[in-house]
Design a protein around this motif. Structure first.
Motif, PDB file in Angstrom:
ATOM      1  N   LYS A  83      35.051  21.742  16.670  1.00 17.65           N
ATOM      2  CA  LYS A  83      35.918  22.272  15.611  1.00 17.65           C
ATOM      3  C   LYS A  83      37.265  22.537  16.261  1.00 17.65           C
ATOM      4  O   LYS A  83      37.330  22.990  17.401  1.00 17.65           O
ATOM      5  CB  LYS A  83      35.336  23.559  15.034  1.00 17.65           C
ATOM      6  CG  LYS A  83      34.057  23.350  14.255  1.00 17.65           C
ATOM      7  CD  LYS A  83      33.692  24.622  13.489  1.00 17.65           C
ATOM      8  CE  LYS A  83      32.354  24.548  12.805  1.00 17.65           C
ATOM      9  NZ  LYS A  83      32.155  23.468  11.899  1.00 17.65           N
ATOM     10  N   GLY A  84      38.346  22.240  15.542  1.00 18.79           N
ATOM     11  CA  GLY A  84      39.679  22.459  16.099  1.00 18.79           C
ATOM     12  C   GLY A  84      40.084  21.355  17.067  1.00 18.79           C
ATOM     13  O   GLY A  84      40.411  21.633  18.219  1.00 18.79           O
ATOM     14  N   ALA A 106      44.473  19.722  23.398  1.00 19.28           N
ATOM     15  CA  ALA A 106      45.501  20.415  24.184  1.00 19.28           C
ATOM     16  C   ALA A 106      44.898  21.088  25.420  1.00 19.28           C
ATOM     17  O   ALA A 106      45.450  20.991  26.524  1.00 19.28           O
ATOM     18  CB  ALA A 106      46.226  21.442  23.315  1.00 19.28           C
ATOM     19  N   VAL A 107      43.761  21.761  25.249  1.00 23.36           N
ATOM     20  CA  VAL A 107      43.119  22.435  26.383  1.00 23.36           C
ATOM     21  C   VAL A 107      42.635  21.404  27.411  1.00 23.36           C
ATOM     22  O   VAL A 107      42.802  21.603  28.618  1.00 23.36           O
ATOM     23  CB  VAL A 107      41.949  23.328  25.900  1.00 23.36           C
ATOM     24  CG1 VAL A 107      41.136  23.852  27.072  1.00 23.36           C
ATOM     25  CG2 VAL A 107      42.471  24.477  25.060  1.00 23.36           C
ATOM     26  N   LYS A 152      42.735  19.401  17.524  1.00 18.81           N
ATOM     27  CA  LYS A 152      44.049  19.461  18.190  1.00 18.81           C
ATOM     28  C   LYS A 152      44.044  20.474  19.330  1.00 18.81           C
ATOM     29  O   LYS A 152      44.588  20.210  20.404  1.00 18.81           O
ATOM     30  CB  LYS A 152      45.148  19.813  17.178  1.00 18.81           C
ATOM     31  CG  LYS A 152      45.481  18.682  16.241  1.00 18.81           C
ATOM     32  CD  LYS A 152      46.581  19.074  15.262  1.00 18.81           C
ATOM     33  CE  LYS A 152      46.830  17.938  14.290  1.00 18.81           C
ATOM     34  NZ  LYS A 152      47.791  18.299  13.251  1.00 18.81           N
ATOM     35  N   GLU A 153      43.423  21.609  19.113  1.00 16.44           N
ATOM     36  CA  GLU A 153      43.363  22.645  20.143  1.00 16.44           C
ATOM     37  C   GLU A 153      42.511  22.178  21.327  1.00 16.44           C
ATOM     38  O   GLU A 153      42.871  22.413  22.482  1.00 16.44           O
ATOM     39  CB  GLU A 153      42.809  23.956  19.581  1.00 16.44           C
ATOM     40  CG  GLU A 153      43.701  24.605  18.536  1.00 16.44           C
ATOM     41  CD  GLU A 153      43.570  23.996  17.130  1.00 16.44           C
ATOM     42  OE1 GLU A 153      42.627  23.208  16.859  1.00 16.44           O
ATOM     43  OE2 GLU A 153      44.425  24.309  16.287  1.00 16.44           O
ATOM     44  N   LYS A 154      41.384  21.522  21.037  1.00 12.30           N
ATOM     45  CA  LYS A 154      40.512  21.029  22.111  1.00 12.30           C
ATOM     46  C   LYS A 154      41.240  19.981  22.949  1.00 12.30           C
ATOM     47  O   LYS A 154      41.148  19.980  24.180  1.00 12.30           O
ATOM     48  CB  LYS A 154      39.214  20.440  21.552  1.00 12.30           C
ATOM     49  CG  LYS A 154      38.364  21.398  20.752  1.00 12.30           C
ATOM     50  CD  LYS A 154      37.856  22.558  21.561  1.00 12.30           C
ATOM     51  CE  LYS A 154      36.898  23.392  20.718  1.00 12.30           C
ATOM     52  NZ  LYS A 154      36.940  24.792  21.022  1.00 12.30           N
ATOM     53  N   GLU A 164      35.232  15.358  15.160  1.00  9.97           N
ATOM     54  CA  GLU A 164      35.440  16.498  14.266  1.00  9.97           C
ATOM     55  C   GLU A 164      35.190  16.001  12.845  1.00  9.97           C
ATOM     56  O   GLU A 164      35.873  15.096  12.371  1.00  9.97           O
ATOM     57  CB  GLU A 164      36.857  17.046  14.382  1.00  9.97           C
ATOM     58  CG  GLU A 164      37.082  18.259  13.502  1.00  9.97           C
ATOM     59  CD  GLU A 164      38.470  18.852  13.659  1.00  9.97           C
ATOM     60  OE1 GLU A 164      38.538  20.064  13.905  1.00  9.97           O
ATOM     61  OE2 GLU A 164      39.464  18.107  13.539  1.00  9.97           O
ATOM     62  N   ASP A 201      39.093  25.129  33.402  1.00 13.24           N
ATOM     63  CA  ASP A 201      38.619  26.157  32.478  1.00 13.24           C
ATOM     64  C   ASP A 201      37.131  25.957  32.205  1.00 13.24           C
ATOM     65  O   ASP A 201      36.603  24.860  32.377  1.00 13.24           O
ATOM     66  CB  ASP A 201      39.381  26.077  31.154  1.00 13.24           C
ATOM     67  CG  ASP A 201      40.836  26.493  31.274  1.00 13.24           C
ATOM     68  OD1 ASP A 201      41.199  27.119  32.283  1.00 13.24           O
ATOM     69  OD2 ASP A 201      41.604  26.186  30.351  1.00 13.24           O
ATOM     70  N   GLU A 222      43.842  18.372  27.923  1.00 11.45           N
ATOM     71  CA  GLU A 222      45.008  17.797  28.605  1.00 11.45           C
ATOM     72  C   GLU A 222      45.573  18.772  29.632  1.00 11.45           C
ATOM     73  O   GLU A 222      45.953  18.369  30.729  1.00 11.45           O
ATOM     74  CB  GLU A 222      46.065  17.369  27.588  1.00 11.45           C
ATOM     75  CG  GLU A 222      45.628  16.121  26.837  1.00 11.45           C
ATOM     76  CD  GLU A 222      46.691  15.558  25.905  1.00 11.45           C
ATOM     77  OE1 GLU A 222      47.399  16.337  25.233  1.00 11.45           O
ATOM     78  OE2 GLU A 222      46.792  14.308  25.869  1.00 11.45           O
ATOM     79  N   LYS A 223      45.572  20.068  29.323  1.00 17.83           N
ATOM     80  CA  LYS A 223      46.026  21.094  30.267  1.00 17.83           C
ATOM     81  C   LYS A 223      45.143  21.096  31.521  1.00 17.83           C
ATOM     82  O   LYS A 223      45.604  21.431  32.614  1.00 17.83           O
ATOM     83  CB  LYS A 223      45.990  22.464  29.579  1.00 17.83           C
ATOM     84  CG  LYS A 223      46.444  23.624  30.466  1.00 17.83           C
ATOM     85  CD  LYS A 223      46.357  24.935  29.722  1.00 17.83           C
ATOM     86  CE  LYS A 223      45.005  25.503  29.748  1.00 17.83           C
ATOM     87  NZ  LYS A 223      44.534  26.486  30.574  1.00 17.83           N
TER      88      LYS A 223
END
Length: 151
Positions: A104-105, A111-112, A107-109, A148, A2, A114-115
């Motif tokens: 910022k964020g 996850a992305v 947990k979301e970062k 963060e 990504d 790791e994906k």
């Protein structure tokens, strides 16, 4: 992979592993012509909630920071407990360990990343925020640290 995963391209920090934080801090201070910063210990596991490879770790490090305009230089002298710092120092010796980005964020970062094949290696809390070391050595040839900060 990504694109623009972190939402920033501003490097906030470079982390360097050392065997002797006092000697290395003095060497940098002398080289830069500034005062030697005081080092301090990271928090204990009950406060920092340190996890290394998904397991709670007692790992602590001595840290010293040099604020250099928009970039911070972090010196890290790890204790003997399992951590990204200790393992990397044992395996590679002294030198560059990570580059860090403020995000910022968290947990979301994570996850992305790791994906995208960049697993979480170590995470923890500090006064005012949290950090996560992501193993990006395959793709980017160095670890990335996500920082963060609470507002």
């Amino acid at each position: 992979m990504d694109k623009n995963i972190l939402g920033t391209n501003v490097v906030a920090q470079i982390g360097i592993l050392v065997h002797d934080i006092e000697a290395t801090s003095k060497a940098y201070a002398d080289f830069l012509g500034i005062e030697t910063p005081k080092w301090f210990w990271t928090d204990t596991v009950d406060v920092a909630q340190t996890e290394y490879n998904g397991v709670s770790s007692e790992a602590r490090s001595k840290l010293a920071f040099f604020d250099m305009g928009s970039l911070q230089l972090e010196l890290i002298e790890p204790d003997h407990n399992p951590s990204t710092w200790r393992d990397y120092l044992n395996e590679h010796g002294e030198g560059a360990h990570h580059i860090a980005f403020v995000v910022k964020g968290m947990k979301e970062k994570i996850a992305v990343m790791e994906k995208n094949g960049m697993p979480l290696q170590q995470k923890g809390e500090y006064t005012g925020g949290r950090y996560a070391y992501m193993d990006t050595s395959k793709q980017l040839k160095i670890l990335l640290e996500l920082l963060e900060n609470d507002n």
